[in-house]
Design an enzyme around this catalytic site. Structure first.
Site, PDB file in Angstrom:
ATOM      1  N   GLU A  59      31.156   7.912  12.152  1.00 23.35           N
ATOM      2  CA  GLU A  59      30.048   7.411  11.342  1.00 23.35           C
ATOM      3  C   GLU A  59      30.528   6.239  10.502  1.00 23.35           C
ATOM      4  O   GLU A  59      31.564   6.314   9.862  1.00 23.35           O
ATOM      5  CB  GLU A  59      29.507   8.520  10.424  1.00 23.35           C
ATOM      6  CG  GLU A  59      28.487   8.057   9.405  1.00 23.35           C
ATOM      7  CD  GLU A  59      27.302   7.305  10.028  1.00 23.35           C
ATOM      8  OE1 GLU A  59      26.685   7.828  10.962  1.00 23.35           O
ATOM      9  OE2 GLU A  59      27.032   6.157   9.582  1.00 23.35           O
TER      10      GLU A  59
ATOM     11  N   TYR B  21      28.951   4.820   7.897  1.00 20.63           N
ATOM     12  CA  TYR B  21      28.690   4.953   6.457  1.00 20.63           C
ATOM     13  C   TYR B  21      29.429   6.149   5.868  1.00 20.63           C
ATOM     14  O   TYR B  21      29.956   6.998   6.593  1.00 20.63           O
ATOM     15  CB  TYR B  21      27.182   5.110   6.210  1.00 20.63           C
ATOM     16  CG  TYR B  21      26.395   3.873   6.559  1.00 20.63           C
ATOM     17  CD1 TYR B  21      26.505   2.705   5.788  1.00 20.63           C
ATOM     18  CD2 TYR B  21      25.548   3.870   7.660  1.00 20.63           C
ATOM     19  CE1 TYR B  21      25.782   1.556   6.122  1.00 20.63           C
ATOM     20  CE2 TYR B  21      24.820   2.729   7.993  1.00 20.63           C
ATOM     21  CZ  TYR B  21      24.949   1.578   7.222  1.00 20.63           C
ATOM     22  OH  TYR B  21      24.247   0.459   7.557  1.00 20.63           O
TER      23      TYR B  21
ATOM     24  N   VAL C 201      20.133   6.914   9.538  1.00 21.58           N
ATOM     25  CA  VAL C 201      18.976   6.316   8.864  1.00 21.58           C
ATOM     26  C   VAL C 201      18.014   7.406   8.412  1.00 21.58           C
ATOM     27  O   VAL C 201      17.545   7.427   7.279  1.00 21.58           O
ATOM     28  CB  VAL C 201      18.256   5.338   9.821  1.00 21.58           C
ATOM     29  CG1 VAL C 201      16.935   4.880   9.222  1.00 21.58           C
ATOM     30  CG2 VAL C 201      19.151   4.149  10.128  1.00 21.58           C
ATOM     31  N   CYS C 202      17.742   8.342   9.272  1.00 25.15           N
ATOM     32  CA  CYS C 202      16.752   9.376   8.981  1.00 25.15           C
ATOM     33  C   CYS C 202      16.997  10.058   7.645  1.00 25.15           C
ATOM     34  O   CYS C 202      16.136  10.105   6.782  1.00 25.15           O
ATOM     35  CB  CYS C 202      16.759  10.405  10.106  1.00 25.15           C
ATOM     36  SG  CYS C 202      15.873  11.921   9.746  1.00 25.15           S
TER      37      CYS C 202
ATOM     38  N   GLY D 199      32.901   2.127  14.729  1.00 25.88           N
ATOM     39  CA  GLY D 199      33.479   2.360  16.048  1.00 25.88           C
ATOM     40  C   GLY D 199      33.011   1.356  17.084  1.00 25.88           C
ATOM     41  O   GLY D 199      31.829   1.032  17.158  1.00 25.88           O
TER      42      GLY D 199
ATOM     43  N   GLY E 110       2.658  -1.437  10.442  1.00 29.40           N
ATOM     44  CA  GLY E 110       3.010  -0.255  11.232  1.00 29.40           C
ATOM     45  C   GLY E 110       3.284   0.936  10.325  1.00 29.40           C
ATOM     46  O   GLY E 110       2.967   0.914   9.130  1.00 29.40           O
TER      47      GLY E 110
ATOM     48  N   GLU F  36      -0.720  -8.222   8.903  1.00 31.34           N
ATOM     49  CA  GLU F  36      -0.349  -7.706  10.231  1.00 31.34           C
ATOM     50  C   GLU F  36      -0.697  -8.744  11.295  1.00 31.34           C
ATOM     51  O   GLU F  36      -1.785  -9.297  11.314  1.00 31.34           O
ATOM     52  CB  GLU F  36      -1.078  -6.373  10.483  1.00 31.34           C
ATOM     53  CG  GLU F  36      -1.165  -5.906  11.927  1.00 31.34           C
ATOM     54  CD  GLU F  36       0.178  -5.599  12.572  1.00 31.34           C
ATOM     55  OE1 GLU F  36       1.058  -5.025  11.897  1.00 31.34           O
ATOM     56  OE2 GLU F  36       0.354  -5.968  13.765  1.00 31.34           O
TER      57      GLU F  36
ATOM     58  N   ILE G 121       8.771  -5.151  10.128  1.00 33.34           N
ATOM     59  CA  ILE G 121       8.163  -5.574  11.382  1.00 33.34           C
ATOM     60  C   ILE G 121       8.760  -4.864  12.582  1.00 33.34           C
ATOM     61  O   ILE G 121       8.434  -5.163  13.715  1.00 33.34           O
ATOM     62  CB  ILE G 121       8.310  -7.100  11.576  1.00 33.34           C
ATOM     63  CG1 ILE G 121       9.770  -7.488  11.373  1.00 33.34           C
ATOM     64  CG2 ILE G 121       7.422  -7.860  10.617  1.00 33.34           C
ATOM     65  CD1 ILE G 121      10.161  -8.698  12.140  1.00 33.34           C
TER      66      ILE G 121
ATOM     67  N   HIS H 109      -9.349  31.147   9.678  1.00 37.51           N
ATOM     68  CA  HIS H 109     -10.419  30.431   8.982  1.00 37.51           C
ATOM     69  C   HIS H 109     -10.323  30.730   7.488  1.00 37.51           C
ATOM     70  O   HIS H 109     -10.071  31.868   7.118  1.00 37.51           O
ATOM     71  CB  HIS H 109     -11.781  30.893   9.510  1.00 37.51           C
ATOM     72  CG  HIS H 109     -12.936  30.282   8.798  1.00 37.51           C
ATOM     73  ND1 HIS H 109     -13.362  28.990   9.059  1.00 37.51           N
ATOM     74  CD2 HIS H 109     -13.738  30.755   7.803  1.00 37.51           C
ATOM     75  CE1 HIS H 109     -14.397  28.714   8.257  1.00 37.51           C
ATOM     76  NE2 HIS H 109     -14.642  29.768   7.486  1.00 37.51           N
TER      77      HIS H 109
END
Lengths: 592, 440
Positions: A149, A151, A157-158, A230, A298, A319, A391, A565
């Site tokens: 990794e 970072y 990113v997630c 890497g 987006g 957009e 974008i 319901h």
């Protein structure tokens, strides 16, 4: 004068690809017409490809092991003057040029004989949701794994600058919005006091809790985490450069590339100005600007717009396309469009930002488009306190020296894989954003598992039939499978059922009526092939539709499944009943 | 008048045979031994005769049904006046037996699935898990197949093209058992060379080269093909050629035939060959054996049943002459003729094709000099006989015209050594050259 001519593979019969097993000439060699240049081998035989005319080889464009087909460029040749007159006329070289695109040869892996500092059965490059899932799954199957990794934090990113922190902020935004809307329920709150540092801390706390958990999970599985950048040095080794510049090499038997994607950066944008942000910057929440321009309508842009709008920023969205949230059906997007048109300062469609000029007063943005300057269109220029550019994202395939491992990366930076996530190199797999759209964490995790299982010797395929997309806007938008537009374009006949949430007691009771649940059934098989939902919790609701699609449910199956319901989940049940013509909660005139 | 169930008699060792023809209808009056239905087994088709005379009230089978010994064929109103059958006589075989063999065969099928257990230690090095070249999967069809994700995963593990699998669950959904069944079927009928690790034959559109016509193979063709293919690839074949001087034998045979002509009796050369083979088998017992399924034990047979290959319009069949060592040349000649006629009329009973020890394939009536027959497994040797020919033979002082019969013996080299192969053919040759030796 001698000018070079290109030599292509002539018509060698009905072969897609033949392998070059021998290169008989090299740069600078003189050849006679009909001299053999290379030997190729097909399923059936090997054959030599002759020179079309005499001359000197200017350059060889292929190497042993490359796959070529009719029209592939082999070499360039400087025809010898004595024969050039005749040979140029009779050369068979150009005949195939127009109809056959030159096949880009797969890169040839470098060889590396140096001893590696570390070695593992499997190296996973990148620790995002796909990467860590792959690493953990492989470890659970008994494979020894090193996870690289770049970072400090794993999770990609997630976890660090994407899904998770944005959802933390969106929750904050939701609380603010709901408190404000509680007014018409007869409950009034004071205007909220926003402590931006605390908002940020809340978000960061969640992120560190999750990344800490991941480190724990890695330890329990004895997955070694190596921090650093890497890059491949051969088909069996990666060099890792740490932040302080120290380099080490890691050898591997198998590799899973999970290198992800990065924000696409337009060249004319002054990125060095701190007021210009990408999604990562926007999540940092440095300040709450007064006026902000969101470039790109987006999912990412509109989610961040939701956050900043709730915090008090005046939002303008620009957009390039004719609608927000491209990829989803218009009827699913429309309720969001309607709501944010009222809330936001401006939404400019079919418009592009051609220049951003940093000035002391703000960022002066120039708009371009047919409607620019008209009453409803964007002004020629406008000045914003901040600009968020969202974008799209670009794959990181070209940033890891994949060619040194012999892994083919296409022009866009994607690495192509088969259904088992295998690249053109047998023992190297790729997953997640770097292999293609949609760039979504939940696609990456499933691909990661597939790759890991194959590394462990199983025979796994990525066979998902639908990957859901969710926009955590207000209202939320979620869709999966085929959209109505896609069905139309592909000529698939569908039976559609749409249920407006205005008829849902549950929706009305939470003060919202703009939602809609839409289901599409294949006319031929009767099975669910697509669904779209807009409204509160659409992201949670879509999961049931995905399950129904994977299980091959038809309208009857969904309609006969008793849903509790009053819930929003009922709307899927009702939509299926609408498709069937058995819904009693709205009146659908009988089709004749 | 009484009503009786007519059941399938003993038709040999078959789990189930398919009904391919109904020869009677409800209301028909039939005599005992009249044919009722035609069934087809792996090896041949046969007609099942009525055990009673009477009027057919109700048919209990239909075309395509699988039946076994004891299955009820029909209900018959038996004419007691014609045939006074005692009450307890009718074979009251439980009608349910038809289902049992079927269940057994399913159980057997479930035991077979090939499982690839990945070895943990080699996990890192295992890189050869590319889909096998034979597992051609139509991805578009696969993606449309009605099957849940777990079933799809299972299909992938086995390399099954889901698009080809028929679902048996509700609404024809494909379940795990459907995939298992598909694999079993593919394994038992396949034989496209997959097990040998060779690439399958490429699909070639021959019509691009000229006019063609597609003809489906007969059931016997297909079954023979599978059987011969298995023998060919699993048995290490060696063929030993030899010759026998049958001048004297033929003289004797012709003389005997002439003498017995008025009785309508004919002795064929093949009968002598059967006799000679029996004599040689007695001298070399290893030729009268089979390997057991483990391939570790040899089963030596104390009986002498000789198979004789018969060419029929529908394909090759091998009826068996039982206890050939107990039969005279005349009996053998007659039996061969009867069996050949039955074979051509598709009337051979499966039991008439079972239990062979050694097979003879004679092409003498057609021509050719030598050929290499394929061992009729689980037998271990087969004799090929070609056309005999007058040849000049040096008798020490001059060339003499002698009738020479070419012999080709193919044998399973796992069981029989080359030296024994040559010893067997020389012995055989000696027997045929001087038939008096057979009596010794």
């Amino acid at each position: 004068m001698s000018n070079t001519i290109d030599i292509h593979i002539p018509d060698i019969g009905d072969f897609d690809k033949v392998e070059i097993i021998e290169v008989l000439v090299k740069k600078g060699d003189e050849v006679q017409a009909e001299d053999s240049l290379i030997t190729v081998e097909s399923d059936k035989a090997s054959m030599e490809i002759p020179a079309p005319s005499a001359g000197t080889i200017a350059d060889m464009k292929v190497a042993v092991g490359d796959k070529v087909k009719q029209g592939s460029l082999i070499a360039s040749l400087i025809p010898s003057d004595s024969t050039s007159n005749s040979s140029n006329d009779t050369a068979t070289t150009d005949t195939t040029e127009e109809n056959m695109a030159t096949e880009k040869p797969a890169p040839i892996a470098a060889t590396n004989n140096a001893e590696a500092d570390q070695h593992a059965q499997l190296v996973v490059l990148g620790s995002g949701p796909g990467g860590y899932t792959a690493a953990f799954r492989a470890a659970d199957l008994g494979v020894e794994v090193i996870l690289i990794e770049k970072y400090d934090n794993i999770g990609g990113v997630c976890l660090n600058v994407g899904c998770i922190p944005s959802k933390a902020l969106l929750h904050t935004a939701q609380v603010i919005n709901e408190a404000e809307e509680a007014d018409h329920l007869g409950v009034s709150f004071n205007k909220p006091k926003i402590d931006i540092d605390k908002v940020r801390d809340y978000k960061s706390g969640i992120v560190s809790k999750l990344t800490g958990g991941l480190i724990q999970l890695a330890k329990q599985r004895k997955v070694t985490i190596v921090h650093g950048y890497g890059k491949f040095t051969s088909a069996n080794s990666i060099e890792v450069t740490e932040e302080d510049g120290t380099k080490s090499s890691i050898g591997f038997d198998n590799c899973i590339i999970a290198a992800g994607s990065r924000v696409t950066k337009l060249p004319f944008i002054p990125w060095d100005d701190p007021r210009v942000m990408d999604s990562t910057d926007a999540l940092e929440l440095e300040e709450v600007p007064k006026r902000m321009l969101v470039v790109g309508g987006g999912i990412i842009g509109l989610e961040m717009a939701t956050v900043y709008d709730a915090l008090g920023t005046d939002i303008t969205v620009v957009e390039l396309g004719s609608g927000l949230m491209p990829g989803a059906d218009r009827d699913i997007v429309r309720p969001l469009e309607r709501r944010i048109k009222k809330k936001y300062e401006n939404i400019f469609l079919d418009t592009k930002v051609s220049e951003i000029k940093p000035t002391k007063e703000g960022l002066v943005c120039t708009f371009e488009g047919d409607k620019v300057g008209s009453k409803k269109g964007a002004p020629e220029t406008d000045t914003f306190d901040r600009v968020l550019v969202s974008i799209g994202r670009s794959p990181n395939g070209k940033l890891i020296d994949a060619e040194k491992a012999g892994v083919a990366v296409n022009d866009w930076g994607f690495i192509e894989v088969d259904k088992q996530q295998r690249t053109n190199v047998d023992h190297i797999y790729a997953i997640g954003d770097v292999v293609g759209q949609p760039m979504l964490a939940h696609k990456a995790t499933h691909e990661g598992k597939t790759a890991a299982e194959n590394v462990a010797g199983h025979k796994a395929f990525f066979d998902a039939r639908a990957i859901p997309s969710v926009a955590y806007t207000d209202p939320e938008i979620a869709w999966m499978g085929k959209t109505e537009d896609e069905c139309k374009a592909e000529g698939i006949e569908v039976t559609k059922g749409a249920f407006p949430w205005a008829a849902s007691g549950r929706s009305l009771s939470i003060g919202r009526n703009e939602g809609m649940t839409k289901v599409l059934f294949d006319k031929e098989s009767g099975q669910l092939i697509g669904a779209g939902i807009v409204g509160t919790n659409a992201g949670e609701l879509i999961a049931e539709a995905v399950l129904a699609l994977e299980m091959g449910a038809d309208a009857e199956d969904i309609g006969l499944t008793v849903h509790p319901h009053p819930t929003l989940s009922e709307t899927l049940n009702f939509a299926a009943e609408v498709a069937e013509g058995t819904c009693t909660d709205i009146y659908v005139p009988k089709k004749k | 008048m009484s009503i009786k169930e007519i059941v399938v008699p003993d038709i040999g060792d078959f789990d189930s045979v398919e009904v391919i023809e109904l020869l009677v209808a409800e209301g028909d009056v039939v005599q005992a031994e009249d044919s009722l239905i035609t069934v087809e087994s792996d090896k041949a088709s046969m007609e099942i005769p009525s055990s009673e005379s009477g009027k057919i009230l109700k048919l209990k089978v239909a075309l395509g049904d699988n039946i076994a010994k004891g299955s009820v064929l029909l209900m018959m109103e038996v004419d007691d006046s014609v045939q006074a059958v005692p009450e307890e006589a009718p074979s009251k075989v439980p009608p349910k037996t038809a289902e049992k063999p079927a269940q057994e065969s399913i159980k057997r099928e479930q035991m077979a699935p090939a499982k690839s257990t990945p070895s943990k230690a080699s996990a890192g090095k295992v890189q050869g898990h590319k889909p096998s070249p034979t597992a051609k999967i139509d991805e578009v069809r696969f993606s449309k197949a009605y099957a849940s994700p777990s079933v799809r995963r299972f299909a992938r593990e086995l390399g099954v093209d889901l698009g080809k699998v028929e679902g048996t669950s509700r609404k024809n959904r494909i379940n795990r058992d459907d995939i298992k069944g598909f694999v079993k079927k593919a394994m038992s009928t396949g034989g496209s060379g997959t097990a040998l690790g060779v690439k399958p034959m490429p699909e070639i559109d021959f019509s691009q080269f000229g006019d063609i016509e597609s003809q489906s193979l007969s059931k016997i063709n297909k079954l023979t093909g599978e059987f011969l293919h298995r023998s060919w690839v699993t048995v290490p074949h060696v063929t030993q050629f030899d010759e026998a001087d049958i001048t004297e034998m033929e003289a004797f045979r012709k003389q005997m035939s002439k003498e017995m002509e008025k009785d309508g009796i004919k002795i064929t050369p093949l009968a002598f060959i059967v006799w000679a083979v029996v004599a040689s088998l007695k001298a070399f017992p290893r030729f009268n054996s089979s390997l057991d399924s483990t391939g570790e034990n040899l089963i030596l047979k104390k009986y002498f049943n000789i198979g004789v290959a018969v060419d029929t319009p529908n394909g090759l069949v091998v009826p068996v002459i039982k206890e050939a060592d107990q039969k005279s040349l005349v009996e053998i000649s007659q039996e061969i003729r009867e069996l050949a006629i039955k074979a051509r009329d598709k009337k051979l009973k499966p039991s008439e094709m079972q239990g062979g020890c050694f097979s003879i394939s004679s092409l003498g009536g057609i021509g050719g000099t030598k050929f290499t027959p394929i061992v009729n497994t689980p037998e271990v040797a087969v004799l090929g006989v070609s056309r005999s020919k007058m040849e000049p033979v040096w008798n020490g002082s001059e060339f003499e015209p002698r009738l020479i019969l070419p012999l080709s013996l193919s044998y399973d080299h796992r069981v029989i050594d080359g030296a024994d192969g040559a010893r067997f053919t020389s012995h055989l040759s000696k027997m045929l050259s001087d038939i008096r030796r057979m009596m010794v």
